[in-house]
Design a protein around this motif. Sequence first.
Motif, PDB file in Angstrom:
ATOM      1  N   ALA A   1       0.512  -0.994   0.264  1.00 19.04           N
ATOM      2  CA  ALA A   1      -0.171   0.171  -0.403  1.00 19.04           C
ATOM      3  C   ALA A   1       0.979   1.203   0.189  1.00 19.04           C
ATOM      4  O   ALA A   1       0.486   2.600  -0.108  1.00 19.04           O
ATOM      5  CB  ALA A   1      -0.953  -0.144   0.963  1.00 19.04           C
ATOM      6  N   TYR A   2       1.799   1.716   0.590  1.00 19.06           N
ATOM      7  CA  TYR A   2       2.686   2.248   0.676  1.00 19.06           C
ATOM      8  C   TYR A   2       3.609   2.530  -0.287  1.00 19.06           C
ATOM      9  O   TYR A   2       3.687   3.682  -1.208  1.00 19.06           O
ATOM     10  CB  TYR A   2       4.303   2.237   1.922  1.00 19.06           C
ATOM     11  N   LEU A   3       3.906   1.355  -1.218  1.00 19.40           N
ATOM     12  CA  LEU A   3       5.239   1.797  -2.785  1.00 19.40           C
ATOM     13  C   LEU A   3       3.413   1.907  -2.969  1.00 19.40           C
ATOM     14  O   LEU A   3       4.055   2.794  -4.306  1.00 19.40           O
ATOM     15  CB  LEU A   3       5.513  -0.028  -2.971  1.00 19.40           C
ATOM     16  N   ALA A   4       2.545   1.398  -2.658  1.00 21.32           N
ATOM     17  CA  ALA A   4       1.633   2.186  -5.012  1.00 21.32           C
ATOM     18  C   ALA A   4       0.595   4.013  -4.089  1.00 21.32           C
ATOM     19  O   ALA A   4      -0.335   3.783  -5.199  1.00 21.32           O
ATOM     20  CB  ALA A   4       0.274   1.007  -4.565  1.00 21.32           C
ATOM     21  N   GLY A   5       1.442   3.775  -3.287  1.00 23.28           N
ATOM     22  CA  GLY A   5       0.642   5.336  -2.641  1.00 23.28           C
ATOM     23  C   GLY A   5      -0.587   5.366  -2.053  1.00 23.28           C
ATOM     24  O   GLY A   5      -1.145   6.273  -2.128  1.00 23.28           O
ATOM     25  N   GLU A   6      -1.007   4.073  -1.459  1.00 23.85           N
ATOM     26  CA  GLU A   6      -2.470   4.221  -0.868  1.00 23.85           C
ATOM     27  C   GLU A   6      -2.721   3.603   0.413  1.00 23.85           C
ATOM     28  O   GLU A   6      -3.136   3.339   1.140  1.00 23.85           O
ATOM     29  CB  GLU A   6      -3.331   3.179  -2.120  1.00 23.85           C
ATOM     30  N   LEU A   7      -1.660   4.458   1.655  1.00 24.34           N
ATOM     31  CA  LEU A   7      -1.673   4.117   2.677  1.00 24.34           C
ATOM     32  C   LEU A   7      -2.673   4.366   3.328  1.00 24.34           C
ATOM     33  O   LEU A   7      -3.285   4.078   3.994  1.00 24.34           O
ATOM     34  CB  LEU A   7       0.222   4.398   2.792  1.00 24.34           C
ATOM     35  N   GLU A   8      -2.505   5.864   2.955  1.00 26.65           N
ATOM     36  CA  GLU A   8      -3.840   6.583   3.492  1.00 26.65           C
ATOM     37  C   GLU A   8      -5.097   6.021   3.548  1.00 26.65           C
ATOM     38  O   GLU A   8      -5.738   5.482   4.170  1.00 26.65           O
ATOM     39  CB  GLU A   8      -3.987   8.146   3.153  1.00 26.65           C
ATOM     40  N   LYS A   9      -5.610   5.550   2.757  1.00 28.85           N
ATOM     41  CA  LYS A   9      -6.268   5.484   1.639  1.00 28.85           C
ATOM     42  C   LYS A   9      -7.343   3.747   2.467  1.00 28.85           C
ATOM     43  O   LYS A   9      -8.029   3.602   2.864  1.00 28.85           O
ATOM     44  CB  LYS A   9      -7.037   4.712   0.835  1.00 28.85           C
TER      45      LYS A   9
END
Length: 331
Positions: free
Chosen positions: A39-47
């Motif tokens: 999720a971090y690498l995909a830029g979706e951590l906050e999501k």
Amino acid sequence: MGQLIKLQDYISRYEQDIYRYPIQFVRLKQQQWEKVKAAYLAGELEKHYGGTGYSEEDDELYISEKTGILSKMKNMFARNDRKDEQVEEQAGTAPENVNVFSLHIPARPESLDELKQTFLNQLLRFQMKWGSSTLYEKSFIDQGFILDEKLRFFLQRFPDTCLVLYKPIFLLKNAPVEAECILITPTEVWCLSFLEGEEDAAFEGSNERFWMKRHHIHPDKKVLNPMLSIKRMEQIVSGILSLYEVTLPVKKAILSRNGYIDYPLSPFDVQLLDKRHFPDWFKRMRSSQTPLKHQQLKAAQALLEYCQTTSSRRQEWNQETQETRHDESTT
């Protein structure tokens, strides 16, 4: 991170099946870390991990063995559909997409290392719940343990294959005896005692009941001889392991991570791991890649057999038992 298999006299799922839960915890932790990292690498951590944060109810959403047991209970009691759904809701059966460790990342970390540290900090609270509850029972943890630096040290900085008993209470001839810290590795069992004070404090060892702590700023102070507790701990551990024919060696060490120990006539079988010697020992412990071993799990099971446990039945199961008795009485 080390696995907390016993905390004081709190109940532990490891007492029920020591051959299952250590492996299961490692698998769950690895799976969750891979999800967080992806999720971090995909830029979706906050999501995925920017939700409402931690609550005690979140921890109880996932207890992996519930699904199978609940299924058996349904057949046993022949519940109708409405009752079945209620039982699953109360027991917290989790759907597949539930965040196992109910992580909450407050802000986007600047690096993977920072993300990993945040992950470990979040995981610590779950691990303490995981190590102090079972499907049917739980213990009420003193919140001081959440902030206990020594406990955090063992749980966050040692390998997954290190099994930790922290301040366990042993019942020997009906007399409770509290130990300090026992670390069970795949190759040995460590009885550990801390002797720490101000930075660069020096402890003068002797055969007397008290040692002297000296510091260049603070006044001299007497401290209880740590050899007394560590010898008692080693006797308890060695005695229990011999009864179960466990062949792992038992070692003793006094830890002073920020100070020095001066004891030229110290017993040969006790390691003094002060500021000079601790880093090498710690590096060796952390670098161990030996997997979990049968003798290690056997040693853990033997020690847990003699530990005191104080717990209460989960409220949802008490309610379920009452409903079952009521249904049976009306049929």
